[in-house]
Design a protein around this motif. Sequence first.
Motif: not given
Length: 483
Positions: A117-118, A120-123, A228, A232, A380
């Motif tokens: 759930t964590q 983050d597309t922007q990252n 990413e 996480i 992602t």
Amino acid sequence: MKRFKLFLLISSMAFFVYGQNPEWFYATTDAPSAHSLKTNYPDQIQILDTFIEVSAVYMSRDASMQLKNNGNLHGPGYIFKSNEEAARTAIYNVQEAHLGVLDFTIDQDDFVNQLLTQVDTQNIGDVILDMEAYGTRFNTKPAGIQASHDLKDRWQGMATDVGRTDVTVEAFNHSFTDQISVILTIPGSTYPDEIVIIGGHLDSGDFWLQDNAPGADDNGSGIATLTEVLRILLANDFHPLRTVQFMAYAAEEIGLYGSADIAENYADNNKNVLAVMQLDMTNYNGSAFDIAIISDGAHTSGTLNLFLVDLLEHYNSGGEHPITYDFSYCGYACSDHASWAANGYMASFPFESGFGEHNPYIHSPNDTYAKMGNTAEHSTKFVKLGLEFIVETAKTAQMGTNDIHRPQLMVVVKDRSLIYDLGAVQADGNSVVVFDPSGKKLVERQQLKSSGNLSLQGLPNGLYIAVFKDKNGKAYSKKFLLK
Ligand code: BES
Ligand code: ZN
């Protein structure tokens, strides 16, 4: 006389059946020798295939004598192979001895689902843009060398920021380029010698495109995906049972050089690498499905590929994190997974699309984030698969719902201490480590008596796991609740 004729007939028939000229034979030899023979004696040798630095050849006895005369003081300068198939497969040099044991279990559901759930597309997009901003990351260019050192600093900073002094980030230096490969290590608590690797190349460009090579997809996207996954895992205080390594390889685009150097070094040092995942191009959504599992037999492991299928079926068939997949093929040693396979390790390569439907702008000045729609949405999926792969191969101490059973081992919690009885085992050389569900090591005791107790003073109430090891390193775990 008759007999002799019969003999001739049979032997020529045999010759016909096998179709082999006795004066020619199959072999493997080093690629430069094969090429110099081909130049000097073009009629005496056929080069069937070359991988890294070894060629499979079909050559005449005369040609082979030249090899021997070529200063090969030790041995003939080639390795004889009985047939074409043997020569062709030998250059991929699968050394079974390096294959470790993976149990291919999926039992980390709670932790994995918490991580999924964590993402983050922007990252991911931000890192792709950072990679693109170098203009080129070609291995000989100052910007490419700078990019490799900056990535080392970036990963080191991420570990430092969360206070993880156990996590190390090192440069792997190569003799053939000033670009470094970067290796981040999260040490395994229980099986430190068993290594799981996730990696991708950090360079961009190719021989014909050294200067204007933004390489946003190839392979800024892979580096962003790795970063990413790392973010996480660190944010969730991941402490694996096995050692996990993140690798960013130098100089892939000139022929897998960085990864070949590292994989060979690992094989030479008998490092026990259980599984390798390659991430090279993850952000271009070119097929009707999300992930192509590249399944070239010589360069990927069928067993590990099927484990990826298991993971995708388990975690991503519908639900909140759906991912669709299919199989595809490069048909050649197209990326760094091949370097690991060549050294006998199990490798897989989940790819952005079917081969041929991939990003058409790679190796051009148009390999940019803009050409991928200014979103990292597709990547992602690879972050999720990467997390599933790392956690399920390296495992946290949480061990899912299954204890590794050992009927004689008994533990009871009483008055904030753990009372244990090892049962009938060798009395010496036993140890125990207590972990919390994230895999963090909390209590450790060497040289256990065969029964006794362990203080749990100071630990908050909650679920824990005790991993007992005997002097041969065999581990048995028990979960317990402190309340
Ligand atoms: N990312 C590519 C590999 C790739 C490209 C895989 C297209 C699937 C589809 C990689 O960086 C690359 O360019 N590899 C070279 C071969 C390598 C040995 C230099 C290639 O594919 O030509
Ligand atoms: Zn490339």
